[in-house]
Enzyme design. Sequence first.
Site, PDB file in Angstrom:
ATOM      1  CD  GLU A 100      51.398  12.243  29.052  1.00  0.00           C
ATOM      2  OE1 GLU A 100      50.782  11.152  30.115  1.00  0.00           O
ATOM      3  OE2 GLU A 100      51.876  11.165  29.437  1.00  0.00           O
ATOM      4  CG  ASP A 101      50.726  11.987  34.004  1.00  0.00           C
ATOM      5  OD1 ASP A 101      51.321  11.974  32.817  1.00  0.00           O
ATOM      6  OD2 ASP A 101      51.504  10.641  34.849  1.00  0.00           O
ATOM      7  CG  ASP A 104      60.390  13.541  33.913  1.00  0.00           C
ATOM      8  OD1 ASP A 104      61.249  14.403  34.127  1.00  0.00           O
ATOM      9  OD2 ASP A 104      60.428  13.052  34.716  1.00  0.00           O
ATOM     10  CG  PHE A 154      58.458   9.808  42.157  1.00  0.00           C
ATOM     11  CD1 PHE A 154      59.064   9.616  40.224  1.00  0.00           C
ATOM     12  CD2 PHE A 154      57.443   9.552  42.645  1.00  0.00           C
ATOM     13  CE1 PHE A 154      58.187   8.977  40.186  1.00  0.00           C
ATOM     14  CE2 PHE A 154      56.786   8.887  42.369  1.00  0.00           C
ATOM     15  CZ  PHE A 154      57.555   7.930  40.409  1.00  0.00           C
ATOM     16  NE  ARG A 167      48.258   3.849  38.202  1.00  0.00           N
ATOM     17  CZ  ARG A 167      49.043   4.722  37.297  1.00  0.00           C
ATOM     18  NH1 ARG A 167      49.650   5.880  37.636  1.00  0.00           N
ATOM     19  NH2 ARG A 167      49.956   4.116  37.065  1.00  0.00           N
TER      20      ARG A 167
HETATM   21  P1  5GP Z   1      57.611  12.367  30.140  1.00  0.00           P
HETATM   22  O1  5GP Z   1      58.374  11.068  28.915  1.00  0.00           O
HETATM   23  O2  5GP Z   1      58.268  12.769  29.613  1.00  0.00           O
HETATM   24  O3  5GP Z   1      59.853  11.928  30.664  1.00  0.00           O
HETATM   25  O4  5GP Z   1      57.434  11.075  30.872  1.00  0.00           O
HETATM   26  C1  5GP Z   1      56.026  11.578  31.406  1.00  0.00           C
HETATM   27  C2  5GP Z   1      55.998  10.330  32.102  1.00  0.00           C
HETATM   28  O5  5GP Z   1      56.927   9.731  33.056  1.00  0.00           O
HETATM   29  C3  5GP Z   1      54.593  10.685  32.673  1.00  0.00           C
HETATM   30  O6  5GP Z   1      53.496  10.525  31.653  1.00  0.00           O
HETATM   31  C4  5GP Z   1      54.354   9.490  33.985  1.00  0.00           C
HETATM   32  O7  5GP Z   1      54.028   9.245  34.149  1.00  0.00           O
HETATM   33  C5  5GP Z   1      55.654   9.280  34.073  1.00  0.00           C
HETATM   34  N1  5GP Z   1      56.712  10.158  36.058  1.00  0.00           N
HETATM   35  C6  5GP Z   1      57.463  11.669  35.527  1.00  0.00           C
HETATM   36  N2  5GP Z   1      57.186  12.475  36.235  1.00  0.00           N
HETATM   37  C7  5GP Z   1      56.808  12.080  37.770  1.00  0.00           C
HETATM   38  C8  5GP Z   1      56.366  11.404  38.879  1.00  0.00           C
HETATM   39  O8  5GP Z   1      57.396  12.863  39.388  1.00  0.00           O
HETATM   40  N3  5GP Z   1      55.922  10.676  39.717  1.00  0.00           N
HETATM   41  C9  5GP Z   1      55.064  10.147  38.387  1.00  0.00           C
HETATM   42  N4  5GP Z   1      54.831   8.867  39.075  1.00  0.00           N
HETATM   43  N5  5GP Z   1      54.947   9.650  36.505  1.00  0.00           N
HETATM   44  C10 5GP Z   1      56.501  10.592  36.930  1.00  0.00           C
END
Ligand code: 5GP
Length: 177
Positions: A100-101, A104, A154, A167
């Site tokens: 995963e990237d 959050d 962010f 990206r």
């Molecule tokens: P989660 O489900 O953990 O809340 O979020 C996961 C997804 O939200 C990540 O795979 C990503 O695509 C997006 N995301 C969460 N935080 C960020 C951020 O700071 N920047 C960007 N570009 N995407 C984020």
Amino acid sequence: MEINNKKIEVLFSNKDIIQRVKEIALELNKKYNGEEVYAICVLKGAVMFATELVKHIESPLKMEFIRLSSYLGGTNTTGKVNAVDIALPDLNHKNVLIIEDIVDTGLTAKFLTDFIKLNFKTKSTVFVSLLDKKITRKVDIEPDFYGFEIDDKFVVGYGLDYDGYYRNLDYVGYLSK
Ligand code: 5GP
């Protein structure tokens, strides 16, 4: 640096990222000890991290790509994970590495690990994320490995986008205005 009239502050340079990716790969190589691995890249955000990480894994490896979405073009999570394309091969008795990237709220990580658990009896399942925003976690889940912990900012670059842009940056930065 200014891109599209937005100022980007560098958080992790390409050098920092590659260095850390190699460290994570070292741990994974110890764990897998040459056994076959199915690496699952979560599109689109993890694409750069996944392609760099797999270069350093010393095991027979197959790459799969799945697509989920939770952000709809903005900077706030929708709180709901949508499976856009989650077609996977038979992962029973396989070593599965989910890439995963960023974690959050943790909803995506939970959705994915639950999905794998529900559908397959894997040999092992490891969840690795380039970034970890521990402070914004809403569900009780931690990546097995992560590159860097970050604050509630962010971030963009190295696969991560804002409205589809950024990206392609070879570093991770945050939008400062
Ligand atoms: P989660 O489900 O953990 O809340 O979020 C996961 C997804 O939200 C990540 O795979 C990503 O695509 C997006 N995301 C969460 N935080 C960020 C951020 O700071 N920047 C960007 N570009 N995407 C984020």
